[in-house]
Design a protein around this motif. Structure first.
Motif, mmCIF file in Angstrom:
data_model
loop_
_atom_site.group_PDB
_atom_site.id
_atom_site.type_symbol
_atom_site.label_atom_id
_atom_site.label_comp_id
_atom_site.label_asym_id
_atom_site.label_seq_id
_atom_site.Cartn_x
_atom_site.Cartn_y
_atom_site.Cartn_z
ATOM 1 N N UNK A 120 11.335 9.137 3.406
ATOM 2 C CA UNK A 120 10.655 8.595 4.210
ATOM 3 C C UNK A 120 11.206 7.395 5.375
ATOM 4 N N UNK A 121 12.089 6.623 4.771
ATOM 5 C CA UNK A 121 12.787 5.680 5.554
ATOM 6 C C UNK A 121 13.976 6.423 6.618
ATOM 7 N N UNK A 157 9.549 11.452 16.207
ATOM 8 C CA UNK A 157 9.187 11.547 14.821
ATOM 9 C C UNK A 157 9.808 10.257 14.315
ATOM 10 N N UNK A 158 10.696 9.653 14.675
ATOM 11 C CA UNK A 158 11.184 8.248 14.345
ATOM 12 C C UNK A 158 9.992 7.287 14.084
ATOM 13 N N UNK A 159 8.829 7.367 14.604
ATOM 14 C CA UNK A 159 7.811 6.569 14.709
ATOM 15 C C UNK A 159 7.124 6.854 13.070
ATOM 16 N N UNK A 160 7.510 7.808 12.348
ATOM 17 C CA UNK A 160 7.121 8.021 10.931
ATOM 18 C C UNK A 160 7.878 7.206 10.148
ATOM 19 N N UNK A 161 9.167 6.623 10.490
ATOM 20 C CA UNK A 161 10.083 6.221 9.327
ATOM 21 C C UNK A 161 9.277 4.945 8.987
ATOM 22 N N UNK A 162 9.350 4.667 7.433
ATOM 23 C CA UNK A 162 8.907 3.551 6.819
ATOM 24 C C UNK A 162 7.641 3.362 6.799
ATOM 25 N N UNK A 163 6.598 4.626 7.216
ATOM 26 C CA UNK A 163 5.296 4.431 7.233
ATOM 27 C C UNK A 163 4.583 5.508 6.512
ATOM 28 N N UNK A 201 -5.279 3.085 5.460
ATOM 29 C CA UNK A 201 -4.463 2.218 6.421
ATOM 30 C C UNK A 201 -3.039 2.534 6.326
ATOM 31 N N UNK A 202 -2.424 2.265 7.197
ATOM 32 C CA UNK A 202 -0.920 2.375 7.454
ATOM 33 C C UNK A 202 -0.214 1.190 6.575
ATOM 34 N N UNK A 203 0.745 1.674 5.764
ATOM 35 C CA UNK A 203 1.603 0.436 5.218
ATOM 36 C C UNK A 203 2.767 0.820 5.675
ATOM 37 N N UNK A 204 3.244 -0.347 6.496
ATOM 38 C CA UNK A 204 4.486 -0.337 7.011
ATOM 39 C C UNK A 204 5.426 -0.858 6.456
ATOM 40 N N UNK A 205 6.688 -0.236 6.031
ATOM 41 C CA UNK A 205 7.606 -1.244 4.816
ATOM 42 C C UNK A 205 8.917 -1.389 5.746
ATOM 43 N N UNK A 246 2.414 16.209 13.631
ATOM 44 C CA UNK A 246 1.939 14.888 13.503
ATOM 45 C C UNK A 246 3.057 13.839 13.632
ATOM 46 N N UNK A 247 3.441 13.322 14.777
ATOM 47 C CA UNK A 247 4.535 12.470 14.742
ATOM 48 C C UNK A 247 4.211 10.844 14.761
ATOM 49 N N UNK A 248 3.050 10.412 15.234
ATOM 50 C CA UNK A 248 2.546 9.071 15.320
ATOM 51 C C UNK A 248 1.453 8.609 14.187
ATOM 52 N N UNK A 249 1.804 7.579 13.186
ATOM 53 C CA UNK A 249 0.954 7.404 12.175
ATOM 54 C C UNK A 249 -0.434 6.796 12.759
#
Length: 256
Positions: A203-204, A244-250, A111-115, A89-92
């Motif tokens: 995660x970041x 996989x970078x799409x997972x960063x901070x989410x 929901x997705x929390x994008x930090x 799973x790459x894309x939240x």
């Protein structure tokens, strides 16, 4: 939908000995474990199944007598709609859409929390802000699914390309680690106590996957062995590996 598991929850008093001091925290800890077969790259779906079972929202179309069959039902649906290539799973955002389309009861409860904005602002309190937000969800008997880099000991690795992309479920918290906050996480292999800031940093700063450790070239192909003899082999393109970078901070928040 499967029946709720709330009546099977236990109010567990978590007690840890850190070497310097003991600390405790109350958390609702279900009796379920995160199930991920050896050799299967299904940590995201395995974590999702844990969440849905805990909330009593596992769809009947996915439910089955064995854990292998439940996992295969979910992964096959995800493969059919291109949410995954081989269990990863790459894309939240795509993952969240898949969850809501199959579990309508979660339409307004996950929901997705994008930090990203918190990291951009910087300052000394951004880790505390994120940790408190996660603790707030846990206080409401919710859970947080977190993608991160995991090391061989099941702990967060803050260095990109060291360790591998993984998903866990944060179900409780306490105190007593270097950051002052500890999370109890469920993931394949059992329960782990992790430092809150270590998990947030991991995660970041997730790296490219599945690039080699030096980040210079792709592995030719990846294979995964799913239950019931189901086998998937897939060769990621460079662009797909970088997704996989799409997972960063989410993170994905779930409320009961």
């Amino acid at each position: 939908m499967a029946s709720a598991v709330n009546n099977k929850k236990i109010k567990m008093l978590l007690t840890y000995n850190t070497g310097d001091n003991d600390y405790t925290s109350f958390s609702n800890v279900p009796l379920y474990q995160v199930y991920q077969p050896a050799g299967a790259n299904t940590c995201g779906f395995s974590a999702l199944i844990y969440v849905l079972k805990t909330l009593g929202l596992l769809p009947n179309s996915w439910d089955a007598p064995s854990e292998d069959d439940v996992l295969m039902n979910v992964v096959k649906d995800a493969l059919s709609c291109s949410v995954t290539h081989m269990g990863e799973v790459f894309c939240p955002e795509t993952f969240l859409q898949f969850i809501k389309s199959n579990v309508p009861a979660l339409e307004h409860k996950c929901s997705i929390q994008n930090w990203a904005s918190s990291y951009t602002k910087g300052g000394e309190d951004w880790e505390q802000t994120i940790a408190r937000s996660m603790m707030h969800i846990i206080n409401k008997e919710g859970m947080v699914m977190v993608p991160f880099n995991v090391d061989r000991d099941g702990q967060p690795s803050p260095v990109p390309l060291e360790g591998k992309a993984h998903w866990c479920v944060v179900v409780g918290y306490g105190v007593g680690t270097p950051s002052g906050i500890s999370f109890l996480v469920k993931q394949a292999g059992g329960e782990y106590r992790v430092d809150a800031f270590d998990l947030i940093h991991s995660n970041a700063y997730m790296g490219h996957y599945p690039l080699n450790s030096d980040g210079t070239r792709m592995k030719e192909n990846f294979k995964t062995s799913l239950p019931n003899g189901f086998h998937v082999e897939y060769c990621f393109t460079k662009n797909e590996a970088e997704e996989v970078m799409l997972l960063n901070k989410k993170m994905i928040y779930f409320l009961p």
